[in-house]
Enzyme design. Structure first.
Site, PDB file in Angstrom:
ATOM      1  N   MET A   1       0.784  -1.212   0.000  1.00 26.27           N
ATOM      2  CA  MET A   1       0.000   0.000   0.000  1.00 26.27           C
ATOM      3  C   MET A   1       0.825   1.275   0.000  1.00 26.27           C
ATOM      4  SD  MET A   1      -2.739   0.646   2.784  1.00 26.27           S
ATOM      5  CE  MET A   1      -1.224   1.078   3.672  1.00 26.27           C
ATOM      6  N   PRO A   2       2.168   1.123  -0.010  1.00 28.94           N
ATOM      7  CA  PRO A   2       2.961   2.367  -0.023  1.00 28.94           C
ATOM      8  C   PRO A   2       2.844   3.098  -1.354  1.00 28.94           C
ATOM      9  CG  PRO A   2       4.295   0.463   0.612  1.00 28.94           C
ATOM     10  CD  PRO A   2       3.024  -0.068   0.057  1.00 28.94           C
ATOM     11  N   TYR A   3       3.236   4.355  -1.304  1.00 32.15           N
ATOM     12  CA  TYR A   3       3.326   5.170  -2.513  1.00 32.15           C
ATOM     13  C   TYR A   3       4.723   5.780  -2.550  1.00 32.15           C
ATOM     14  CZ  TYR A   3       2.914   9.155  -5.599  1.00 32.15           C
ATOM     15  OH  TYR A   3       3.137  10.065  -6.602  1.00 32.15           O
TER      16      TYR A   3
END
Lengths: 69, 69, 69, 69, 69, 69
Positions: free
Chosen positions: C1-3
């Site tokens: 879910m990181p960006y």
């Protein structure tokens, strides 16, 4: 698959309102562009008023100046 | 000279792991693109889960919904 | 879910190297933080050298000045 | 109408100095590009030193290493 | 006074659809948070597919792999 | 060591003016915060007017509407 970053000052930034922003932005991207909601990421940054500038002033001072004009 | 911004939720975001991200990203840019590490900047933003949206929901709710599906 | 957002100047920014950056950054987040690769987003911005400043100069001039020092 | 984001570590980041950054950046955009100050937005992010990497290290370690070199 | 950045790949990113995103996001911030539309800034970045990674792959390859799964 | 991102629409965004923004922002950070110019990064993004929204409209329309008001 879109990524949206929303920067706001702290007024009214409750968990409920943040959830409304997340669902509203995601629905908009689905409706307008046909994006997949499951990979649409929304990140909200709550920015303290001393860190937000408008009209060359920290926003608190900008508001005071405008309301006294 | 590159600039890298990494946004993550707080799980496992210890100082040790942040240091591993910083060295890992920097080494990757050196290896793949031949960048100079001395001017490679990495900024990590730890984003609270109520500020992170996925699938139209704050991420905590998204995870609960998925795990109960 | 990181960006993750990677900003680089155009040297060596081929599709092949961009793919290596994407896989390398994603693997790093899986290895260090146990993130899910399927929801890890990486966005690469290639920034023209006239739009990148270092040491108070557009980066091309910065490089010339340094190499002639 | 411009938008400027300034990311700094916490040293000297007092409200007074932030106000100077906001007015200074806004004046610069007015002077150089003729922008309207009333719609010029400046957002300052104060980034903890453990979240800022330079030279492949968290910036505190980078500074120690350099000063001991 | 909010600032919103929307990053999307180029599919369907016509001027008409961009205008719908701008009005939709702005209305959302007015409705949910009572923001002033006149100082709400929206910036759209159209990101080429080779610059967008998901699941460790450039997004075109990610889509092919998923659709053939 | 600061990082500054400046987003502007294309009017007057010549290489000369961009160089003035880079030097002006860097000098400001040196003067106000005592930052090291050699590790101060400035990235300028020139954003097309159809990608910039203000008052719920693409900025070209916003300007027309305001000037005809």
């Amino acid at each position: 698959m879109p990524y949206v970053n929303v920067k706001i000052t702290p007024e009214n930034a409750t968990p409920e309102n943040k959830a409304k922003l997340i669902s509203g932005v995601t629905n908009l991207l689905v409706d307008v562009l046909g994006k997949n909601p499951a990979s649409t990421v929304v990140v909200i940054d709550v920015v303290e008023t001393e860190d937000w500038g408008l009209g060359g002033l920290p926003v608190e001072e900008f508001r005071k100046k405008r309301s006294s004009a």
